[in-house]
Design an enzyme around this catalytic site. Sequence first.
Site, PDB file in Angstrom:
ATOM      1  N   ARG A 223       0.859  -1.184   0.000  1.00 14.78           N
ATOM      2  CA  ARG A 223       0.000   0.000   0.000  1.00 14.78           C
ATOM      3  C   ARG A 223       0.896   1.234   0.000  1.00 14.78           C
ATOM      4  NH1 ARG A 223      -3.465  -2.533  -1.768  1.00 14.78           N
ATOM      5  NH2 ARG A 223      -5.555  -2.971  -0.971  1.00 14.78           N
ATOM      6  N   HIS A 275      -1.308   0.040  -9.855  1.00 18.77           N
ATOM      7  CA  HIS A 275      -1.998  -0.887  -8.944  1.00 18.77           C
ATOM      8  C   HIS A 275      -2.520  -2.118  -9.700  1.00 18.77           C
ATOM      9  CE1 HIS A 275      -4.314  -1.153  -4.884  1.00 18.77           C
ATOM     10  NE2 HIS A 275      -4.046  -2.367  -5.381  1.00 18.77           N
TER      11      HIS A 275
HETATM   12  P1  NDP Z   1      -2.547 -10.792   5.314  1.00 21.70           P
HETATM   13  O1  NDP Z   1      -3.585 -10.061   6.095  1.00 21.70           O
HETATM   14  O2  NDP Z   1      -2.729 -12.239   5.060  1.00 21.70           O
HETATM   15  O3  NDP Z   1      -1.109 -10.618   6.037  1.00 21.70           O
HETATM   16  C1  NDP Z   1      -0.661  -9.399   6.503  1.00 21.70           C
HETATM   17  C2  NDP Z   1       0.772  -9.589   6.995  1.00 21.70           C
HETATM   18  O4  NDP Z   1       1.260  -8.331   7.462  1.00 21.70           O
HETATM   19  C3  NDP Z   1       0.871 -10.574   8.150  1.00 21.70           C
HETATM   20  O5  NDP Z   1       2.039 -11.333   8.046  1.00 21.70           O
HETATM   21  C4  NDP Z   1       0.952  -9.639   9.368  1.00 21.70           C
HETATM   22  O6  NDP Z   1       1.629 -10.182  10.492  1.00 21.70           O
HETATM   23  C5  NDP Z   1       1.762  -8.514   8.797  1.00 21.70           C
HETATM   24  N1  NDP Z   1       1.552  -7.287   9.572  1.00 21.70           N
HETATM   25  C6  NDP Z   1       0.421  -6.581   9.761  1.00 21.70           C
HETATM   26  N2  NDP Z   1       0.626  -5.530  10.574  1.00 21.70           N
HETATM   27  C7  NDP Z   1       1.934  -5.584  10.919  1.00 21.70           C
HETATM   28  C8  NDP Z   1       2.769  -4.787  11.741  1.00 21.70           C
HETATM   29  N3  NDP Z   1       2.282  -3.716  12.393  1.00 21.70           N
HETATM   30  N4  NDP Z   1       4.064  -5.143  11.878  1.00 21.70           N
HETATM   31  C9  NDP Z   1       4.546  -6.224  11.234  1.00 21.70           C
HETATM   32  N5  NDP Z   1       3.820  -7.018  10.438  1.00 21.70           N
HETATM   33  C10 NDP Z   1       2.528  -6.706  10.285  1.00 21.70           C
HETATM   34  O7  NDP Z   1      -2.391  -9.986   3.955  1.00 21.70           O
HETATM   35  P2  NDP Z   1      -1.986 -10.516   2.489  1.00 21.70           P
HETATM   36  O8  NDP Z   1      -0.651 -11.167   2.557  1.00 21.70           O
HETATM   37  O9  NDP Z   1      -3.104 -11.273   1.910  1.00 21.70           O
HETATM   38  O10 NDP Z   1      -1.901  -9.119   1.714  1.00 21.70           O
HETATM   39  C11 NDP Z   1      -1.048  -8.099   2.185  1.00 21.70           C
HETATM   40  C12 NDP Z   1      -1.374  -6.777   1.517  1.00 21.70           C
HETATM   41  O11 NDP Z   1      -0.987  -6.791   0.149  1.00 21.70           O
HETATM   42  C13 NDP Z   1      -2.859  -6.412   1.464  1.00 21.70           C
HETATM   43  O12 NDP Z   1      -3.324  -5.897   2.709  1.00 21.70           O
HETATM   44  C14 NDP Z   1      -2.863  -5.353   0.383  1.00 21.70           C
HETATM   45  O13 NDP Z   1      -2.591  -4.080   0.956  1.00 21.70           O
HETATM   46  C15 NDP Z   1      -1.705  -5.762  -0.525  1.00 21.70           C
HETATM   47  N6  NDP Z   1      -2.157  -6.266  -1.828  1.00 21.70           N
HETATM   48  C16 NDP Z   1      -1.845  -5.542  -2.950  1.00 21.70           C
HETATM   49  C17 NDP Z   1      -2.241  -5.984  -4.201  1.00 21.70           C
HETATM   50  C18 NDP Z   1      -1.839  -5.257  -5.424  1.00 21.70           C
HETATM   51  O14 NDP Z   1      -2.320  -5.594  -6.524  1.00 21.70           O
HETATM   52  N7  NDP Z   1      -0.960  -4.280  -5.344  1.00 21.70           N
HETATM   53  C19 NDP Z   1      -3.046  -7.218  -4.351  1.00 21.70           C
HETATM   54  C20 NDP Z   1      -3.282  -7.921  -3.118  1.00 21.70           C
HETATM   55  C21 NDP Z   1      -2.845  -7.450  -1.898  1.00 21.70           C
HETATM   56  P3  NDP Z   1       1.034 -11.454  11.268  1.00 21.70           P
HETATM   57  O15 NDP Z   1       1.198 -12.610  10.312  1.00 21.70           O
HETATM   58  O16 NDP Z   1       1.906 -11.572  12.436  1.00 21.70           O
HETATM   59  O17 NDP Z   1      -0.410 -11.139  11.543  1.00 21.70           O
END
Ligand code: NDP
Length: 311
Positions: A223, A275
């Site tokens: 993001r 995007h």
């Molecule tokens: P998930 O919700 O499955 O995973 C999020 C990850 O981020 C987890 O490992 C989580 O840790 C970690 N995380 C969240 N907050 C923190 C923090 N404060 N500090 C450290 N780690 C943190 O998301 P996805 O993997 O499915 O997707 C990730 C992002 O990718 C989406 O939210 C979206 O913004 C982006 N995206 C972009 C796309 C594009 O086309 N550009 C398409 C799809 C997604 P933990 O495992 O410990 O909870």
Amino acid sequence: MKIVVHIDNAQEWRDALTQALPNATVVTSDAAEEERLGADYLAVWKAPAHLLKEQTKLKGIINLGAGVDHLLSTPGLPPQVPIVKLRDAGMGDLMADYVLYGVLHFYRSMDRYAVQQASARWQPHNVVEKTDWPVGVLGLGAIGAYVASALQQAGFPVLGWSRSPKTIKGVKCLYGDDGLDTLLPQVKTLVTILPDTAATRHILDAKRLAQLPEGASIINPGRGSLIDEQALLDALGDYHKPGHLRGALLDVFHHEPLPSDNPLWQHSRVMVTPHMAAPTPLSDAIDQVISYLNAFEAGETLPTVNPSQGY
Ligand code: NDP
């Protein structure tokens, strides 16, 4: 069961859901109000506020993508209705392609060859071993973990970072502030696949960017809010005064579409994509949506989004 669908290709989703659930009534969000009202479920991507506000008997909301930042910040989101989001659902594979392209771009000096071509300069650069090109992946969720594994399988040493501890085969998994301090100075390319939350906004500020080694590159398909844009521009520098970062491949931005006067468009060491890294592939995602609907109807426990955590 009544489902209202809102997404760019809503009619394709309506047809696929109708085929899979012949007893359900599936309408798209542009249907007349009387057809939309009284829905049991919303299956949505970037839904307008009125669509959330007008429903009174929702049992669940299915977010037709991985990021829930837009949904959670939409006014009128009913607070008690459970939300589920897509997990991988084919996006991991698309994201892995995008990230691998970006890593190879910097690893094989394609950025330098593009500059050289402009002045017809023939100058090959050394290829270091992949084992000397560690890649950092911030965010090890459904998509981030997939990408980390794909990079590892492609031969790059991978350091991953998440909020809670993780185990991923072949990946050095770190977590917490100390983990980030350990990871940043070690990586040649940093990939950010974190969600947009209160805790991740500007997680890469000037101080964090300065922790990356001289010549490091950044790939951000997570993001736009994750990176302080001015700090990134400062760290990249310009033609006359290069900064300590080598370049960036950016798919997401604070404001989308990226305004035409944003300096990122013109920066010679920045690649902008609109995007497009991992759009939701209907053919892979439909089964997950059906299984969510069946689980909701059966009263099963689902992996719901935690609104206070923001993802
Ligand atoms: P998930 O919700 O499955 O995973 C999020 C990850 O981020 C987890 O490992 C989580 O840790 C970690 N995380 C969240 N907050 C923190 C923090 N404060 N500090 C450290 N780690 C943190 O998301 P996805 O993997 O499915 O997707 C990730 C992002 O990718 C989406 O939210 C979206 O913004 C982006 N995206 C972009 C796309 C594009 O086309 N550009 C398409 C799809 C997604 P933990 O495992 O410990 O909870």
